[in-house]
Design a protein around this motif. Structure first.
Motif, PDB file in Angstrom:
ATOM      1  N   THR A  83       0.821  -1.089   0.046  1.00 49.06           N
ATOM      2  CA  THR A  83      -0.040  -0.207  -0.142  1.00 49.06           C
ATOM      3  C   THR A  83       0.830   1.287   0.019  1.00 49.06           C
ATOM      4  OG1 THR A  83      -0.094   0.011   2.544  1.00 49.06           O
ATOM      5  CG2 THR A  83      -1.991  -1.103   1.118  1.00 49.06           C
ATOM      6  N   PHE A 184      -5.960   2.961  -1.082  1.00 48.39           N
ATOM      7  CA  PHE A 184      -5.679   1.608  -1.658  1.00 48.39           C
ATOM      8  C   PHE A 184      -6.889   0.665  -2.084  1.00 48.39           C
ATOM      9  CE2 PHE A 184      -6.013  -0.053   2.618  1.00 48.39           C
ATOM     10  CZ  PHE A 184      -6.362  -1.186   2.481  1.00 48.39           C
ATOM     11  N   THR A 285      -2.841  -0.981   8.371  1.00 54.09           N
ATOM     12  CA  THR A 285      -1.998  -1.119   7.453  1.00 54.09           C
ATOM     13  C   THR A 285      -0.436  -0.328   7.606  1.00 54.09           C
ATOM     14  OG1 THR A 285      -2.972   0.829   6.259  1.00 54.09           O
ATOM     15  CG2 THR A 285      -3.873  -1.073   5.617  1.00 54.09           C
TER      16      THR A 285
END
Length: 313
Positions: A83, A184, A285
């Protein structure tokens, strides 16, 4: 206006590429975001790489716990690399369009690595359970062959499931806006753009999430309920403190990862909020992979000593 930048109208106009809006709603902060995300990426790569190196070269860290920690650090590097580079690319170039195959590939790798992380956290909790609750059998149960088998299972078991789920989602027709209000390609914002009823697709996401996240999480809870019960029965306060220190780092990572991810994937599509989704996604993330090296090193004397030795050399 380009096909990838337009809003599809009606069922006859099918989206062929998406536009990742990312943080485009903050035009005055692009330079700031670029700097912050670049620094975070460097911290993640450096911190996790150092953990991998010291677990390989330091003899005192040749233990199952650190073998799994090295696997986890390697996984974190791959997980965040799915990402963060794309975010930086969009900020630096202003190019936000992404084709459906590229979007599907990003989602597939993200889901596979996220599931691997979930399974590996479960394996690490099992390792701590055996070490604390059955210390005499620990060398026999967690032998090198068993450790490799558990790590391989955590790495490989997610591939067929998440590849199938990605194919299932991208078999949908996208005929509404092609703008993904996210940084993303993730499931909730993609499903929001799909044509028609997506109930069965949402149901399949919930089923996979239960198998890949809830089951490992229950394994973690079961392991730590036994661990805490065992620790509380230890006769010395020093022994209890050492055992809690060993487990608290892993437990903190578990809470950060599962807490933010569950809010994202178990929330109904009707309650989807782009702003909240971005916030929670940043946690699992980017923020969690950045914190993991700090959490595991600052709360572990063996890791600190190994780092000190490596730096002095």
């Amino acid at each position: 206006m380009k096909d990838g930048e337009r809003r599809a109208e009606g069922n006859d106009s099918i989206v062929k590429e998406f536009v990742l809006l990312g943080f485009s709603d903050l035009p005055n902060f692009q330079g700031f975001l670029s700097g912050v995300f670049s620094i975070i990426y460097i911290i993640i790569l450096t911190g996790n790489s150092l953990i991998i190196i010291i677990t390989m070269v330091d003899p005192t860290l040749q233990k199952p716990m650190y073998f799994f920690l090295a696997n986890f650090s390697f996984l974190e590097i791959g997980y965040v690399s799915v990402t963060l580079p794309r975010i930086l690319f969009s900020i630096w170039t202003g190019i936000r369009t992404v084709s459906l195959p590229v979007c599907a590939t990003q989602l597939c790798f993200f889901l596979i690595l996220g599931t691997n992380e979930s399974f590996l956290l479960g394996v690490m909790s099992y390792d701590r359970y055996v070490a604390i609750c059955n210390p005499l059998h620990y060398p026999l149960v967690m032998n090198p062959k068993k450790c490799i088998q558990l790590a391989a299972a955590a790495w490989l078991s997610a591939m067929p499931v998440q590849t199938g789920l990605t194919w299932h989602i991208f078999s949908l027709r996208f005929c509404h806006s092609n703008q993904i209000d996210h940084f993303f390609c993730d499931i909730p914002p993609i499903l929001k753009l799909a044509c028609g009823d997506t109930f069965m697709y949402e149901l399949s996401v919930y089923i996979v999430a239960i198998l890949c996240a809830v089951v490992p999480f229950w394994l973690v809870l079961a392991s730590y309920s036994k661990i805490i019960s065992t620790i509380l029965r230890l006769p010395s306060a020093q022994g209890r403190g050492k055992a809690f220190s060993t487990c608290s780092s892993h437990l903190l990572v578990v809470v950060l990862f599962y807490g933010s991810a569950s809010i994202t994937y178990f929330r109904p599509k009707s309650t989807y909020s782009a702003g909240l989704d971005k916030l929670f996604s940043l946690f699992y993330t980017i923020f969690t992979p950045m914190m993991n090296p700090l959490i595991y090193s600052l709360r572990n004397k063996e890791v600190i000593m190994a780092l000190r030795t490596l730096i002095l050399k």
